[in-house]
Design an enzyme around this catalytic site. Sequence first.
Site, mmCIF file in Angstrom:
data_model
loop_
_atom_site.group_PDB
_atom_site.id
_atom_site.type_symbol
_atom_site.label_atom_id
_atom_site.label_comp_id
_atom_site.label_asym_id
_atom_site.label_seq_id
_atom_site.Cartn_x
_atom_site.Cartn_y
_atom_site.Cartn_z
ATOM 1 C CD GLN A 37 -84.046 13.884 27.180
ATOM 2 O OE1 GLN A 37 -84.458 14.725 26.279
ATOM 3 N NE2 GLN A 37 -84.725 13.689 28.356
ATOM 4 C CG HIS A 87 -84.378 10.827 25.330
ATOM 5 N ND1 HIS A 87 -85.496 9.744 25.774
ATOM 6 C CD2 HIS A 87 -85.245 11.815 24.847
ATOM 7 C CE1 HIS A 87 -86.742 10.262 25.298
ATOM 8 N NE2 HIS A 87 -86.561 11.446 24.915
ATOM 9 N N GLY A 88 -83.572 7.245 27.199
ATOM 10 C CA GLY A 88 -83.654 5.993 26.648
ATOM 11 C C GLY A 88 -85.043 5.620 26.395
ATOM 12 C CG HIS A 140 -90.697 9.332 25.162
ATOM 13 N ND1 HIS A 140 -90.613 10.627 25.663
ATOM 14 C CD2 HIS A 140 -91.388 8.610 26.119
ATOM 15 C CE1 HIS A 140 -90.981 10.822 26.885
ATOM 16 N NE2 HIS A 140 -91.546 9.435 27.350
ATOM 17 C CE1 TYR A 191 -87.647 10.796 19.067
ATOM 18 C CE2 TYR A 191 -87.512 11.067 21.360
ATOM 19 C CZ TYR A 191 -87.984 11.356 20.042
ATOM 20 O OH TYR A 191 -89.031 12.462 19.905
ATOM 21 N N GLY A 243 -94.074 19.332 32.535
ATOM 22 C CA GLY A 243 -93.838 19.704 31.270
ATOM 23 C C GLY A 243 -94.640 21.065 30.706
#
Length: 422
Positions: A106, A194-195, A197, A199, A355
């Site tokens: 990721q 990772h696009g 949460h 960020y 998770g």
Amino acid sequence: MAMARSPLFEPLMLGSGVVSLQHRVVLAPLTRLRASEVEMAPQAMCAEFYEQRASKGGLLISEATNISTESCAYHRAPGIWTDAQVLAWRQVTEKVHSKGGHIFCQLWHTGRVGHPSWQQHPLLKASVGAPMPSVSASAIAIRGKTWNVYPEGRKDLNATPRALETCELERVVSDYRHAARNAMRAGFDGVEVHGAHGYLLDQFLRTGTNKRTDGYGGTPENRCRLLLEVVAAVSEEVGPGRVAVRLSPTQPGAFDFFGASDENQMDADGCNVTYRYAIERLNGLPLAYLLLTEPRWSGGRHDDDAEKDPGFNMPVTNSMTYRKIYKGVLMAAGGFLPSTASEHVGNCFDLVAFGRWFLANPDLPLRIQVGAPLNHYSRERFYTHEEDGYVDYPDMTGSFGKAGKYSLIDVSLLKTKPKARL
């Protein structure tokens, strides 16, 4: 009781046969903070952690991995931009492949979640002339506490990030491309962008953090531009079927990660118009999968108590809503139990990423398949830097981990049966 003919254990091809899976129980990309202090490279215990959770034909997604000096925000989180980091990650991928498993890396840029104090980290300080934290779509600080100040950790201190210049965004795309190339050098089977949460890429998507007036701000099309440029560049770098994307579409009234708010303009189908546009455009790229996180988080109030955590009772929203739009392999994550995952796999999504349950149960796919009790997770050990709470969770046979250290829970007895919103 074992689940009879569960769709979780049906095979699936990713990327038109590039990756062949034998089951659909995926390790979610968990932030674990066990990398080395100075090099930000995975250590021996990291390789052990992933090896424990690998299974034949199973898919693991690595913890969020920094793509550059500019992307850093978390103490002891790993990177993938240096040769030393690539070599260390190779120890991980070789362990996973030795058990017949697959693993994606990721790729992570934290944006404004990073703090300018990170410029004092030894690895960053030695990188003279390299871009540094913190940056974002616009110069808007996170409200409230931050926990990413270097080296003190959590401090009641906010900093306004520097807004990236338009001319810098080509370089940001190149940083993602370089990280993807390094991931393949390290032996990963693919990468996940990772696009989500709150960020960097999500900061461009959301109206509360993107006030730009150039071609990367204003309309949904412009706010999605950087994400789509990154995904296209990374796909070109590593090849079709080896790139995935993680998004976290927001719903009115839902939790905003790191205060990254959005106007949440919704259409008649219940879709956030910005994320709808992004997902429609992603249909045109040769992705391995799209991962959508469910906004089913209780704010951390009961993260260590499965029996009381209301997140497991919240309805499935994103997976159902955007299934109508996305044409490829769709993965869901967030607040799933084995029973609820099995209920929806093959219906509104194709894979489910676990998770907390996978963190605490290295042999989670087998435990789900035979209906065995699960080790209960210990949140207080999630983000420490030791082997405790990392590689000491036992498997069913006691071949590794510390048997009896963690209590067992029969998740089939939990009165948590979230229903999909139709």
